[in-house]
Design an enzyme around this catalytic site. Sequence first.
Site, PDB file in Angstrom:
ATOM      1  N   ALA A 273      -4.485   7.371  -4.781  1.00 38.57           N
ATOM      2  CA  ALA A 273      -3.087   7.005  -5.026  1.00 38.57           C
ATOM      3  C   ALA A 273      -3.081   5.495  -5.277  1.00 38.57           C
ATOM      4  CB  ALA A 273      -2.225   7.371  -3.827  1.00 38.57           C
TER       5      ALA A 273
ATOM      6  N   THR B 243       0.848  -1.186   0.000  1.00 42.48           N
ATOM      7  CA  THR B 243       0.000   0.000   0.000  1.00 42.48           C
ATOM      8  C   THR B 243       0.888   1.241   0.000  1.00 42.48           C
ATOM      9  OG1 THR B 243      -1.920   1.025   1.078  1.00 42.48           O
ATOM     10  CG2 THR B 243      -0.291   0.033   2.546  1.00 42.48           C
ATOM     11  N   ASN B 244       0.332   2.408   0.287  1.00 48.70           N
ATOM     12  CA  ASN B 244       1.136   3.631   0.314  1.00 48.70           C
ATOM     13  C   ASN B 244       0.571   4.575   1.367  1.00 48.70           C
ATOM     14  OD1 ASN B 244      -0.863   5.537  -0.944  1.00 48.70           O
ATOM     15  ND2 ASN B 244      -0.693   4.043  -2.602  1.00 48.70           N
ATOM     16  N   ARG B 245       1.173   5.757   1.498  1.00 50.31           N
ATOM     17  CA  ARG B 245       0.849   6.642   2.621  1.00 50.31           C
ATOM     18  C   ARG B 245      -0.290   7.610   2.355  1.00 50.31           C
ATOM     19  NH1 ARG B 245       5.557   7.217   6.305  1.00 50.31           N
ATOM     20  NH2 ARG B 245       4.553   9.170   6.854  1.00 50.31           N
ATOM     21  N   SER B 246      -1.062   7.419   1.297  1.00 52.54           N
ATOM     22  CA  SER B 246      -2.194   8.312   1.047  1.00 52.54           C
ATOM     23  C   SER B 246      -3.188   8.230   2.209  1.00 52.54           C
ATOM     24  CB  SER B 246      -2.899   7.902  -0.251  1.00 52.54           C
ATOM     25  OG  SER B 246      -4.129   8.593  -0.362  1.00 52.54           O
TER      26      SER B 246
END
Length: 221
Positions: free
Chosen positions: A96, A29-32
Amino acid sequence: FASGEFDGLTVVVTAGPTWEAIDPVRGLTNRSSGKMGYAVATAAMEAGAKVTLISGPTALPDPERVRTLRVESTQEMHDAVHTHIVDADIFIGVAAVADYRPVRAADGKIKKTLEKMTLELERTPDILASVAARKPAPFTVGFAAETENLEQHARQKLEAKKLDLVAANRVGADIGFGTDENSLLLVEPGAVTELPMQPKAKLARALIRHIATRYRAKHTA
Ligand code: C5P
């Protein structure tokens, strides 16, 4: 409320990160945070639109008076978008989205028996480009998070994905993801507009006003 700029229009917004499973308990995943996408969905609702928000996993509550659908993976977000875009006038892709996903997710939790392991990844479907390619296509807006050459990269995206507008923002150590303020460079065919650093709710309202003007111009030609 209702300033009326979006009265009678249907808008679909994506927000947040996506989650690509590696096994039942792990994923990419990512930091959005989803803050910008939720602010855009709320601003569109306040302008009078019927809004569907398709969100990846976030810690945020569903915005009021916005139909919110929760998904995990890029594929699920893609499928939900195409189900709900059918009669939509405007699509704003703020999510994102993961660019790559594991080729396969393990059925059971992966055990740490190996000294080294390789994760094979494949490209995910491009939701934004697939919406812009629909016939007829809604007015299609993309986001671009960039660390450098903001305008140039945004314009490449605009042309490659055949979008109506790209809202580009600078990301780095402490700007963009997770913060409450942001600035945007709006890149369109033949125009560039700067929306200065301000709280995301205010910025989202300015973006919606800009989109409304362009949408009306395109549809009253
Ligand atoms: O090409 P890039 O991923 O930087 O483009 C960002 C824009 O494209 C964002 O609006 C994002 O929501 C959208 N996107 C998408 N599906 C993907 C990748 C990005 O809709 N698979």
